[in-house]
Design a protein around this motif. Sequence first.
Motif, PDB file in Angstrom:
ATOM      1  N   PHE A   5       0.852  -1.195   0.000  1.00 19.56           N
ATOM      2  CA  PHE A   5       0.000   0.000   0.000  1.00 19.56           C
ATOM      3  C   PHE A   5       0.882   1.238   0.000  1.00 19.56           C
ATOM      4  CE2 PHE A   5       0.942   0.999   4.426  1.00 19.56           C
ATOM      5  CZ  PHE A   5       1.389  -0.234   4.893  1.00 19.56           C
ATOM      6  N   ARG A   6       0.264   2.370  -0.290  1.00 23.08           N
ATOM      7  CA  ARG A   6       1.009   3.624  -0.289  1.00 23.08           C
ATOM      8  C   ARG A   6       0.729   4.333   1.024  1.00 23.08           C
ATOM      9  NH1 ARG A   6      -0.033   8.878  -1.860  1.00 23.08           N
ATOM     10  NH2 ARG A   6       1.646  10.004  -2.921  1.00 23.08           N
ATOM     11  N   ASN A   7       1.774   4.602   1.763  1.00 26.40           N
ATOM     12  CA  ASN A   7       1.625   5.288   3.053  1.00 26.40           C
ATOM     13  C   ASN A   7       1.309   6.762   2.792  1.00 26.40           C
ATOM     14  OD1 ASN A   7       2.271   6.814   5.401  1.00 26.40           O
ATOM     15  ND2 ASN A   7       3.374   5.032   6.205  1.00 26.40           N
ATOM     16  N   ARG A   8       0.159   7.209   3.292  1.00 25.36           N
ATOM     17  CA  ARG A   8      -0.281   8.580   2.970  1.00 25.36           C
ATOM     18  C   ARG A   8       0.643   9.623   3.577  1.00 25.36           C
ATOM     19  NH1 ARG A   8      -6.651   9.065   3.845  1.00 25.36           N
ATOM     20  NH2 ARG A   8      -6.240  11.230   3.330  1.00 25.36           N
ATOM     21  N   LEU A  29      -7.895  -3.376   7.969  1.00 23.72           N
ATOM     22  CA  LEU A  29      -9.315  -3.359   8.365  1.00 23.72           C
ATOM     23  C   LEU A  29      -9.744  -1.939   8.732  1.00 23.72           C
ATOM     24  CD1 LEU A  29      -9.429  -6.651  10.474  1.00 23.72           C
ATOM     25  CD2 LEU A  29     -10.309  -6.264   8.160  1.00 23.72           C
ATOM     26  N   ASP A  30      -8.844  -1.191   9.363  1.00 21.29           N
ATOM     27  CA  ASP A  30      -9.161   0.204   9.730  1.00 21.29           C
ATOM     28  C   ASP A  30      -9.385   1.054   8.481  1.00 21.29           C
ATOM     29  OD1 ASP A  30      -8.960  -0.458  12.361  1.00 21.29           O
ATOM     30  OD2 ASP A  30      -6.919   0.349  12.638  1.00 21.29           O
ATOM     31  N   ILE A  31      -8.525   0.841   7.482  1.00 22.64           N
ATOM     32  CA  ILE A  31      -8.673   1.609   6.227  1.00 22.64           C
ATOM     33  C   ILE A  31     -10.017   1.289   5.566  1.00 22.64           C
ATOM     34  CG2 ILE A  31      -7.779   1.848   3.855  1.00 22.64           C
ATOM     35  CD1 ILE A  31      -4.946   1.456   5.012  1.00 22.64           C
ATOM     36  N   LEU A  32     -10.363  -0.003   5.566  1.00 24.90           N
ATOM     37  CA  LEU A  32     -11.597  -0.428   4.887  1.00 24.90           C
ATOM     38  C   LEU A  32     -12.850   0.113   5.581  1.00 24.90           C
ATOM     39  CD1 LEU A  32     -10.806  -4.166   4.035  1.00 24.90           C
ATOM     40  CD2 LEU A  32     -10.430  -2.125   2.642  1.00 24.90           C
ATOM     41  N   ARG A  33     -12.726   0.412   6.864  1.00 24.20           N
ATOM     42  CA  ARG A  33     -13.883   0.927   7.591  1.00 24.20           C
ATOM     43  C   ARG A  33     -14.182   2.389   7.237  1.00 24.20           C
ATOM     44  NH1 ARG A  33     -13.664  -2.845  11.599  1.00 24.20           N
ATOM     45  NH2 ARG A  33     -11.620  -2.201  12.329  1.00 24.20           N
ATOM     46  N   LYS A  34     -13.165   3.100   6.800  1.00 21.42           N
ATOM     47  CA  LYS A  34     -13.326   4.554   6.588  1.00 21.42           C
ATOM     48  C   LYS A  34     -13.994   4.899   5.255  1.00 21.42           C
ATOM     49  CE  LYS A  34      -9.494   6.055   9.462  1.00 21.42           C
ATOM     50  NZ  LYS A  34      -8.138   5.540   9.286  1.00 21.42           N
ATOM     51  N   ARG A  35     -13.934   4.003   4.314  1.00 20.25           N
ATOM     52  CA  ARG A  35     -14.351   4.332   2.954  1.00 20.25           C
ATOM     53  C   ARG A  35     -14.723   3.023   2.262  1.00 20.25           C
ATOM     54  NH1 ARG A  35      -9.808   7.187  -0.932  1.00 20.25           N
ATOM     55  NH2 ARG A  35     -11.184   7.430  -2.697  1.00 20.25           N
ATOM     56  N   THR A  36     -15.563   3.069   1.245  1.00 14.55           N
ATOM     57  CA  THR A  36     -15.904   1.820   0.549  1.00 14.55           C
ATOM     58  C   THR A  36     -14.820   1.466  -0.467  1.00 14.55           C
ATOM     59  OG1 THR A  36     -18.230   2.339   0.788  1.00 14.55           O
ATOM     60  CG2 THR A  36     -17.676   0.629  -0.809  1.00 14.55           C
ATOM     61  N   PHE A  37     -14.336   0.239  -0.366  1.00 11.95           N
ATOM     62  CA  PHE A  37     -13.333  -0.278  -1.300  1.00 11.95           C
ATOM     63  C   PHE A  37     -13.900  -1.513  -2.006  1.00 11.95           C
ATOM     64  CE2 PHE A  37     -10.676   2.186   1.475  1.00 11.95           C
ATOM     65  CZ  PHE A  37      -9.534   2.513   0.744  1.00 11.95           C
ATOM     66  N   LEU A  38     -13.321  -1.817  -3.155  1.00 11.31           N
ATOM     67  CA  LEU A  38     -13.635  -3.059  -3.854  1.00 11.31           C
ATOM     68  C   LEU A  38     -12.450  -3.999  -3.743  1.00 11.31           C
ATOM     69  CD1 LEU A  38     -15.049  -1.782  -7.260  1.00 11.31           C
ATOM     70  CD2 LEU A  38     -16.229  -2.178  -5.105  1.00 11.31           C
ATOM     71  N   VAL A  39     -12.730  -5.293  -3.708  1.00 11.09           N
ATOM     72  CA  VAL A  39     -11.637  -6.263  -3.823  1.00 11.09           C
ATOM     73  C   VAL A  39     -11.823  -6.989  -5.153  1.00 11.09           C
ATOM     74  CG1 VAL A  39     -12.906  -7.957  -2.399  1.00 11.09           C
ATOM     75  CG2 VAL A  39     -10.447  -8.241  -2.797  1.00 11.09           C
ATOM     76  N   GLN A  40     -10.724  -7.069  -5.897  1.00 13.25           N
ATOM     77  CA  GLN A  40     -10.773  -7.656  -7.233  1.00 13.25           C
ATOM     78  C   GLN A  40      -9.674  -8.675  -7.420  1.00 13.25           C
ATOM     79  OE1 GLN A  40     -10.362  -4.505 -10.181  1.00 13.25           O
ATOM     80  NE2 GLN A  40     -12.548  -4.683 -10.611  1.00 13.25           N
ATOM     81  N   GLN A  41      -9.984  -9.682  -8.179  1.00 13.37           N
ATOM     82  CA  GLN A  41      -8.949 -10.576  -8.687  1.00 13.37           C
ATOM     83  C   GLN A  41      -7.939  -9.696  -9.423  1.00 13.37           C
ATOM     84  OE1 GLN A  41     -10.939 -12.442 -11.881  1.00 13.37           O
ATOM     85  NE2 GLN A  41      -9.107 -13.353 -12.776  1.00 13.37           N
ATOM     86  N   GLY A  93      -0.562 -13.654   8.007  1.00 14.59           N
ATOM     87  CA  GLY A  93      -0.904 -15.077   7.836  1.00 14.59           C
ATOM     88  C   GLY A  93      -2.364 -15.241   7.501  1.00 14.59           C
ATOM     89  N   ASN A  94      -3.135 -15.906   8.382  1.00 13.45           N
ATOM     90  CA  ASN A  94      -4.533 -16.137   8.010  1.00 13.45           C
ATOM     91  C   ASN A  94      -5.503 -15.082   8.546  1.00 13.45           C
ATOM     92  OD1 ASN A  94      -4.176 -17.033  10.545  1.00 13.45           O
ATOM     93  ND2 ASN A  94      -4.482 -19.219  10.048  1.00 13.45           N
ATOM     94  N   GLN A  95      -4.951 -14.020   9.147  1.00  5.98           N
ATOM     95  CA  GLN A  95      -5.814 -12.913   9.575  1.00  5.98           C
ATOM     96  C   GLN A  95      -5.367 -11.629   8.882  1.00  5.98           C
ATOM     97  OE1 GLN A  95      -5.741 -12.706  13.873  1.00  5.98           O
ATOM     98  NE2 GLN A  95      -7.884 -13.380  13.868  1.00  5.98           N
ATOM     99  N   LEU A  96      -6.333 -10.788   8.491  1.00  2.00           N
ATOM    100  CA  LEU A  96      -5.944  -9.544   7.808  1.00  2.00           C
ATOM    101  C   LEU A  96      -5.330  -8.567   8.815  1.00  2.00           C
ATOM    102  CD1 LEU A  96      -9.034  -8.894   5.496  1.00  2.00           C
ATOM    103  CD2 LEU A  96      -6.930 -10.168   5.004  1.00  2.00           C
ATOM    104  N   PRO A  97      -4.341  -7.772   8.398  1.00  4.54           N
ATOM    105  CA  PRO A  97      -3.747  -6.782   9.318  1.00  4.54           C
ATOM    106  C   PRO A  97      -4.800  -5.784   9.801  1.00  4.54           C
ATOM    107  CG  PRO A  97      -2.538  -6.890   7.224  1.00  4.54           C
ATOM    108  CD  PRO A  97      -3.757  -7.719   7.049  1.00  4.54           C
ATOM    109  N   GLN A  98      -4.699  -5.420  11.089  1.00  6.72           N
ATOM    110  CA  GLN A  98      -5.653  -4.470  11.668  1.00  6.72           C
ATOM    111  C   GLN A  98      -5.651  -3.144  10.894  1.00  6.72           C
ATOM    112  OE1 GLN A  98      -7.937  -5.273  13.990  1.00  6.72           O
ATOM    113  NE2 GLN A  98      -8.794  -3.242  13.528  1.00  6.72           N
ATOM    114  N   ASN A  99      -4.465  -2.689  10.454  1.00  5.41           N
ATOM    115  CA  ASN A  99      -4.378  -1.417   9.714  1.00  5.41           C
ATOM    116  C   ASN A  99      -5.232  -1.452   8.446  1.00  5.41           C
ATOM    117  OD1 ASN A  99      -2.598  -0.655  11.566  1.00  5.41           O
ATOM    118  ND2 ASN A  99      -0.788  -0.556  10.216  1.00  5.41           N
TER     119      ASN A  99
END
Length: 359
Positions: free
Chosen positions: A178-181, A200-212, A192-198
Amino acid sequence: MSRPYVGILLDNIIYNGIPRGRTGFEHLSFYEEAGIMYDFIPCFFRIQDIEPRGNQVQAYVKGENNKYMKQSVPIPRVIHNRALFNSNSDYKKVQQLMNNGIIVFNIKNRYRKILVHEILLKNNELHKHLPMTLIADENNILQMLENYDSLIIKPNNSSLGLGVMLISKEDDEYKWAFRNRATKKYESLTFGNQLPQNLLDILRKRTFLVQQRIPLASYQGNPFDLRVSVQKNQTGHWQVTGIVGKVANGGNYVTNVARGGKVYPLDVLLEGKNLNKDQVYKAIEKFSLQAAEQLSSELSGLADLGMDIGITEEGFPMFIECNARDLRITFRNAKMESTWKATHTTPLAYAKYLLDTLY
Ligand SMILES: Nc1ncnc2c1ncn2[C@@H]1O[C@H](COP(=O)(O)OP(=O)(O)OP(=O)(O)O)[C@@H](O)[C@H]1O
Ligand SMILES: [Mg+2]
């Protein structure tokens, strides 16, 4: 009959630059050439210059001395919008104009990426060109990681490549890039098998899409994609006005020129590849035209699209996104002068077609 006016709606900043000849990405002389070609007078104004109940608008018109002068002209019956509207009152104004029989095209030129994806999905023929796409939340990302080794996570609305992130599998771990703002540098973190908290925090602030992540073809080791200008023309139909390539800057995973991407004509990018150039062009054209038709079946007033389309190493087109106000400068930057000009004149050829339907 005297030559009719065709209106071009501009943003404040561009409009204010007209007297000094500083109109940024809008090349007014191309619109003037279109005026000569199609026998109308282009005039330039902003949404705030319009009084929908009035008959006249103050607009810049090129005088005989080759200088732009403000003058009062009848509100044109056909208007090409090049501005981004910020408020509902702007849209209401345009609606009032339309109710009075005036045609404004390209009114709305920002659409959420998920909406565009959903409209395209409705056409079965387009499925194979669409990367798997979901709203990015924890569950969807983990689910997508079961099926794909590499994912792109990107904002649902415009970002110029800024908010675009990458997750890729590395042995038994995943790497989140990612690009550090704050530092404006690209960073990465493994998990590993859990997403980084950072994340998840980013995803909560704004709507994102996940794509292949589309396996984009590369040029000198960097992935590239294409800007395809798809526009309505003098017959009222969609055409592909131009195709230009954008190559990611050393090691990057986004090709945006605003992020250091370099632009080249597609021919250059295909050199040395074992592909039939004509077939690749044809495949891109076919897909772009079908996609434009599909989008305009649901989104009214579309006439001027800048699609981002990737191709795989096999030359197969894959859809990335669609901009409804292409700044067109990618063509200038790639030194494709005549295509750059055509991206300005073609929408005015469409304006001519619309004028002819009125008179
Ligand atoms: N699914 C994908 N697979 C591979 N690369 C992608 C994918 N989605 C985006 N990219 C890369 O990231 C770049 C930016 O993504 P995209 O064009 O979707 O958004 P954007 O340009 O940031 O949005 P906007 O034009 O609205 O500002 C693309 O040009 C492409 O290089
Ligand atoms: Mg883009």
